[in-house]
Design a protein around this motif. Structure first.
Motif, PDB file in Angstrom:
ATOM      1  N   UNK A  26     -44.403  87.259  -4.224  1.00  0.00           N
ATOM      2  CA  UNK A  26     -43.222  87.879  -4.644  1.00  0.00           C
ATOM      3  C   UNK A  26     -42.411  87.904  -3.143  1.00  0.00           C
ATOM      4  N   UNK A  27     -41.208  87.248  -3.184  1.00  0.00           N
ATOM      5  CA  UNK A  27     -40.469  87.711  -1.968  1.00  0.00           C
ATOM      6  C   UNK A  27     -39.662  88.961  -2.060  1.00  0.00           C
ATOM      7  N   UNK A  28     -39.952  89.732  -0.997  1.00  0.00           N
ATOM      8  CA  UNK A  28     -39.564  91.095  -1.288  1.00  0.00           C
ATOM      9  C   UNK A  28     -38.030  91.333  -0.360  1.00  0.00           C
ATOM     10  N   UNK A  29     -37.935  90.405   0.757  1.00  0.00           N
ATOM     11  CA  UNK A  29     -36.590  90.678   1.508  1.00  0.00           C
ATOM     12  C   UNK A  29     -36.492  89.370   2.262  1.00  0.00           C
ATOM     13  N   UNK A  30     -35.147  89.003   2.291  1.00  0.00           N
ATOM     14  CA  UNK A  30     -34.909  87.583   3.181  1.00  0.00           C
ATOM     15  C   UNK A  30     -35.072  86.462   2.017  1.00  0.00           C
ATOM     16  N   UNK A  31     -35.584  85.489   2.603  1.00  0.00           N
ATOM     17  CA  UNK A  31     -35.732  84.199   1.769  1.00  0.00           C
ATOM     18  C   UNK A  31     -36.854  83.402   2.439  1.00  0.00           C
ATOM     19  N   UNK A  32     -37.667  82.679   1.539  1.00  0.00           N
ATOM     20  CA  UNK A  32     -38.793  81.969   2.242  1.00  0.00           C
ATOM     21  C   UNK A  32     -38.378  80.436   1.854  1.00  0.00           C
ATOM     22  N   UNK A  33     -38.859  79.507   2.351  1.00  0.00           N
ATOM     23  CA  UNK A  33     -38.786  78.154   1.883  1.00  0.00           C
ATOM     24  C   UNK A  33     -40.089  77.397   2.315  1.00  0.00           C
ATOM     25  N   UNK A  34     -40.216  76.171   1.283  1.00  0.00           N
ATOM     26  CA  UNK A  34     -40.992  75.295   1.487  1.00  0.00           C
ATOM     27  C   UNK A  34     -40.509  73.798   0.961  1.00  0.00           C
ATOM     28  N   UNK A  35     -41.287  72.749   1.059  1.00  0.00           N
ATOM     29  CA  UNK A  35     -40.691  71.504   0.976  1.00  0.00           C
ATOM     30  C   UNK A  35     -39.955  71.380  -0.542  1.00  0.00           C
ATOM     31  N   UNK A  36     -40.481  72.148  -1.473  1.00  0.00           N
ATOM     32  CA  UNK A  36     -39.661  72.251  -2.785  1.00  0.00           C
ATOM     33  C   UNK A  36     -38.516  73.236  -3.107  1.00  0.00           C
ATOM     34  N   UNK A  37     -38.232  73.999  -2.057  1.00  0.00           N
ATOM     35  CA  UNK A  37     -37.261  74.963  -2.292  1.00  0.00           C
ATOM     36  C   UNK A  37     -36.866  76.053  -1.393  1.00  0.00           C
ATOM     37  N   UNK A  38     -35.770  76.875  -1.787  1.00  0.00           N
ATOM     38  CA  UNK A  38     -35.530  78.150  -0.979  1.00  0.00           C
ATOM     39  C   UNK A  38     -35.607  79.108  -2.055  1.00  0.00           C
ATOM     40  N   UNK A  39     -36.295  80.399  -1.612  1.00  0.00           N
ATOM     41  CA  UNK A  39     -36.840  81.484  -2.514  1.00  0.00           C
ATOM     42  C   UNK A  39     -36.357  82.849  -1.822  1.00  0.00           C
ATOM     43  N   UNK A  40     -35.155  83.030  -2.475  1.00  0.00           N
ATOM     44  CA  UNK A  40     -34.653  84.413  -2.025  1.00  0.00           C
ATOM     45  C   UNK A  40     -35.422  85.574  -2.503  1.00  0.00           C
ATOM     46  N   UNK A  41     -35.170  86.921  -2.123  1.00  0.00           N
ATOM     47  CA  UNK A  41     -35.885  87.870  -2.612  1.00  0.00           C
ATOM     48  C   UNK A  41     -35.583  88.196  -3.934  1.00  0.00           C
ATOM     49  N   UNK A  42     -36.442  88.579  -4.755  1.00  0.00           N
ATOM     50  CA  UNK A  42     -36.799  88.669  -6.177  1.00  0.00           C
ATOM     51  C   UNK A  42     -37.524  87.350  -6.562  1.00  0.00           C
ATOM     52  N   UNK A  43     -37.829  86.533  -6.027  1.00  0.00           N
ATOM     53  CA  UNK A  43     -38.434  85.049  -6.383  1.00  0.00           C
ATOM     54  C   UNK A  43     -39.937  85.527  -6.454  1.00  0.00           C
ATOM     55  N   UNK A  44     -40.502  85.194  -7.748  1.00  0.00           N
ATOM     56  CA  UNK A  44     -41.812  85.006  -7.886  1.00  0.00           C
ATOM     57  C   UNK A  44     -42.452  83.628  -7.921  1.00  0.00           C
ATOM     58  N   UNK A  45     -43.466  83.441  -7.415  1.00  0.00           N
ATOM     59  CA  UNK A  45     -43.843  81.870  -7.360  1.00  0.00           C
ATOM     60  C   UNK A  45     -45.355  81.785  -7.417  1.00  0.00           C
ATOM     61  N   UNK A  46     -45.952  80.925  -8.052  1.00  0.00           N
ATOM     62  CA  UNK A  46     -47.277  80.737  -8.383  1.00  0.00           C
ATOM     63  C   UNK A  46     -47.843  79.411  -7.710  1.00  0.00           C
ATOM     64  N   UNK A  47     -48.700  79.281  -6.732  1.00  0.00           N
ATOM     65  CA  UNK A  47     -49.121  77.918  -6.248  1.00  0.00           C
ATOM     66  C   UNK A  47     -50.552  77.786  -6.765  1.00  0.00           C
ATOM     67  N   UNK A  48     -50.898  76.827  -7.554  1.00  0.00           N
ATOM     68  CA  UNK A  48     -51.978  76.488  -8.029  1.00  0.00           C
ATOM     69  C   UNK A  48     -53.138  75.853  -7.181  1.00  0.00           C
ATOM     70  N   UNK A  49     -54.434  76.006  -7.453  1.00  0.00           N
ATOM     71  CA  UNK A  49     -55.290  75.338  -6.707  1.00  0.00           C
ATOM     72  C   UNK A  49     -54.937  73.709  -6.453  1.00  0.00           C
ATOM     73  N   UNK A  50     -55.020  73.412  -5.127  1.00  0.00           N
ATOM     74  CA  UNK A  50     -54.712  71.942  -4.881  1.00  0.00           C
ATOM     75  C   UNK A  50     -53.425  71.812  -4.414  1.00  0.00           C
ATOM     76  N   UNK A  51     -52.440  72.715  -4.438  1.00  0.00           N
ATOM     77  CA  UNK A  51     -51.244  72.731  -3.933  1.00  0.00           C
ATOM     78  C   UNK A  51     -51.024  72.651  -2.313  1.00  0.00           C
ATOM     79  N   UNK A  52     -50.314  71.836  -1.904  1.00  0.00           N
ATOM     80  CA  UNK A  52     -50.007  71.828  -0.493  1.00  0.00           C
ATOM     81  C   UNK A  52     -48.709  71.650   0.077  1.00  0.00           C
ATOM     82  N   UNK A  53     -48.232  72.552   0.975  1.00  0.00           N
ATOM     83  CA  UNK A  53     -47.045  72.779   1.555  1.00  0.00           C
ATOM     84  C   UNK A  53     -47.125  73.425   2.744  1.00  0.00           C
ATOM     85  N   UNK A  54     -45.903  73.553   3.358  1.00  0.00           N
ATOM     86  CA  UNK A  54     -45.592  74.285   4.750  1.00  0.00           C
ATOM     87  C   UNK A  54     -44.645  75.203   4.356  1.00  0.00           C
ATOM     88  N   UNK A  55     -44.809  76.581   4.917  1.00  0.00           N
ATOM     89  CA  UNK A  55     -43.937  77.582   4.525  1.00  0.00           C
ATOM     90  C   UNK A  55     -43.105  78.050   5.760  1.00  0.00           C
TER      91      UNK A  55
END
Length: 113
Positions: free
Chosen positions: A64-93
């Motif tokens: 759960x992004x609480x402040x600012x924004x987080x990114x990975x190869x799949x997108x840009x996630x501003x505050x309020x975004x909830x994301x789920x990474x399943x087992x086997x997911x690979x990325x850089x943040x």
């Protein structure tokens, strides 16, 4: 503020008063609970431009992004975004502007570098 597993006004910003410790260059964290090889929860605070190395999720992770924004190869996630990474997911943040995110994971990640 932390009383028997309770943080009042967490969404309202009470997390700002918690102590953070170094994690990766430009990233600090506050561990809420956890076991080294099992389930855990933490707050990660990224300075602008900070990154966490490429990694694989060995169990489910909820973010759960609480402040600012987080990114990975799949997108840009501003505050309020909830994301789920399943087992086997690979990325850089990373965060271009800086951010704070709540992470709750089933098992720790495996750093791939």
């Amino acid at each position: 503020m932390l009383e028997q597993g309770l943080i009042r006004d967490f969404i309202g910003g009470a997390w700002r008063d918690l102590p953070f410790a170094p994690f990766h260059p430009g990233v600090t964290r506050h561990i809420l609970y956890g076991e080294p090889e099992g389930a855990a929860a933490a707050l990660l605070r990224y300075e602008a431009g900070a990154r966490v190395p490429r990694h694989e999720h060995t169990g489910f992770e909820h973010i759960l992004v609480l402040d600012g924004a987080q990114c990975d190869e799949n997108g840009h996630y501003p505050a309020g975004t909830f994301a789920i990474n399943a087992p086997g997911t690979v990325h850089q943040v990373w965060s271009d502007e800086g951010c704070v995110a709540l992470l709750i994971w089933e098992r720790p990640v495996r750093i791939l570098i």
